[in-house]
Motif scaffolding. Sequence first.
Motif, mmCIF file in Angstrom:
data_model
loop_
_atom_site.group_PDB
_atom_site.id
_atom_site.type_symbol
_atom_site.label_atom_id
_atom_site.label_comp_id
_atom_site.label_asym_id
_atom_site.label_seq_id
_atom_site.Cartn_x
_atom_site.Cartn_y
_atom_site.Cartn_z
ATOM 1 N N VAL A 1 0.810 -1.217 0.000
ATOM 2 C CA VAL A 1 0.000 0.000 0.000
ATOM 3 C C VAL A 1 0.839 1.261 0.000
ATOM 4 O O VAL A 1 0.387 2.312 -0.449
ATOM 5 N N MET B 1 -3.208 4.776 -3.167
ATOM 6 C CA MET B 1 -4.378 4.036 -2.707
ATOM 7 C C MET B 1 -5.536 5.003 -2.531
ATOM 8 O O MET B 1 -5.326 6.200 -2.265
ATOM 9 N N ASN C 1 -6.468 0.288 -5.490
ATOM 10 C CA ASN C 1 -5.017 0.434 -5.603
ATOM 11 C C ASN C 1 -4.623 1.050 -6.938
ATOM 12 O O ASN C 1 -3.504 0.874 -7.413
ATOM 13 N N ARG D 1 -2.669 5.030 6.366
ATOM 14 C CA ARG D 1 -2.245 3.641 6.172
ATOM 15 C C ARG D 1 -1.293 3.223 7.284
ATOM 16 O O ARG D 1 -0.659 4.061 7.927
ATOM 17 N N CYS E 1 -12.132 -0.065 -1.441
ATOM 18 C CA CYS E 1 -10.702 0.210 -1.438
ATOM 19 C C CYS E 1 -10.177 0.027 -2.870
ATOM 20 O O CYS E 1 -10.651 -0.851 -3.601
#
Length: 111
Positions: free
Chosen positions: A29, A34, A97, A71, A95
Amino acid sequence: QVQLVESGGGLVQPGGFLRLTCIASGVVVSDVTMAWYRQAPGKPRDWVAIINRSGKTHYADSVVGRFTIFRNNPKNTLYLQMNALKPEDTAVYYCNNGGDFGQGTQVTISS
């Protein structure tokens, strides 16, 4: 294989708070940008908050001052702290990425 697993949603009264969690595997992450997205019934999926590799954050106007994205690098986990929740925050939260989405977690704000 990338997996993003969201949790932490629920039913909360207006003014309440929730913390969403996204446990990531197959992606680091802290190495990518993100984001959290949300999708309300009948509406398109929209971004809510973004954190880039350097930790800089951006927020949709509707959540500025109420939501915080952060994070935990050792845990490879992304979070969304949501305060002062409003009925219009009701949505499925995802979520992301930069390419993949998780399965989402339902957030419902209602009295």
